[in-house]
Write an enzyme that holds these catalytic residues in place. Structure first.
Site, mmCIF file in Angstrom:
data_model
loop_
_atom_site.group_PDB
_atom_site.id
_atom_site.type_symbol
_atom_site.label_atom_id
_atom_site.label_comp_id
_atom_site.label_asym_id
_atom_site.label_seq_id
_atom_site.Cartn_x
_atom_site.Cartn_y
_atom_site.Cartn_z
ATOM 1 N N ASN A 122 0.851 -1.188 0.000
ATOM 2 C CA ASN A 122 0.000 0.000 0.000
ATOM 3 C C ASN A 122 0.890 1.243 0.000
ATOM 4 O OD1 ASN A 122 -1.824 2.065 0.545
ATOM 5 N ND2 ASN A 122 -2.131 1.461 2.671
ATOM 6 N N HIS A 131 -3.101 -0.366 8.402
ATOM 7 C CA HIS A 131 -2.801 -0.658 9.808
ATOM 8 C C HIS A 131 -4.000 -1.286 10.524
ATOM 9 C CE1 HIS A 131 -4.514 3.450 9.912
ATOM 10 N NE2 HIS A 131 -4.987 3.103 11.109
#
Length: 188
Positions: A122, A131
């Site tokens: 990403n 995350h």
């Protein structure tokens, strides 16, 4: 194509913001993995409107005042990677998903490992919230910015919102994109 960049100070340390003329193409924690080298044709631009918007939104996010980003995004990747990254933007602030749930969200339930690989690549960390993806056991797994940064971001969101470790909303597969009940950013 001309790229603009700047280094922004954050609670995670230095973050490199990269944009084309109209959208963010990269946000990288400088001490993390996969941080691109500044190219000789990149322009250091403190006053670029997209970079300024990203800076302001990141500062508000770190202060607990912003949960949904509005800055335009244009990550470079494959069709599969973009479908994974678009699905990431549907994970609500303060919630997490497993790689398996993300694979299910893009309509490819057997692709959890490929989803993990796409998450790892990403190019727009924090704003495209990779995350928020954790292992099936609930354990924190890899993050290009480092596991300490991942923990910091999850703790930050937990302190300003309710963190539900594993929760699957009702997703529907629509072409290569994802539709969810909440409106989220669409990646170009």
């Amino acid at each position: 194509m001309t790229f603009h960049y700047l280094i922004h100070e954050s609670p995670l340390g230095k973050i490199m913001l990269v944009s084309n003329k109209t959208a963010i193409t990269g946000i990288h924690i400088v001490h993390g993995k996969y941080v691109p080298a500044v190219q000789s044709d990149w322009v250091h631009a403190r006053n670029h409107s997209v970079l300024k918007q990203a800076q302001q939104e990141l500062d508000a996010y770190f202060a607990g005042k912003l949960q949904t980003f509005a800055v335009p995004l244009a990550p470079h990747g494959t069709v599969f990677q973009k479908s994974v990254w678009t699905a990431l933007t549907t994970i609500p602030y303060g919630e997490t998903r497993t790689y398996g749930q993300q694979a299910l969200a893009i309509g490819q339930p057997a692709a959890a490992r490929a989803v993990g690989a796409a998450n790892g690549r990403n190019p727009i960390g924090i704003i495209v919230p990779c995350h928020r993806v954790i292992g099936a056991s609930g354990a924190m797994t890899g993050y290009a910015g480092g596991l300490d940064a991942k923990k910091f971001l999850l703790d930050l969101e937990a302190s300003f919102g309710s963190l539900h470790r594993i929760c699957l909303p009702p997703f529907q597969k629509v072409g290569f994109g994802i539709r969810s009940p909440r409106k989220r950013a669409h990646l170009a």
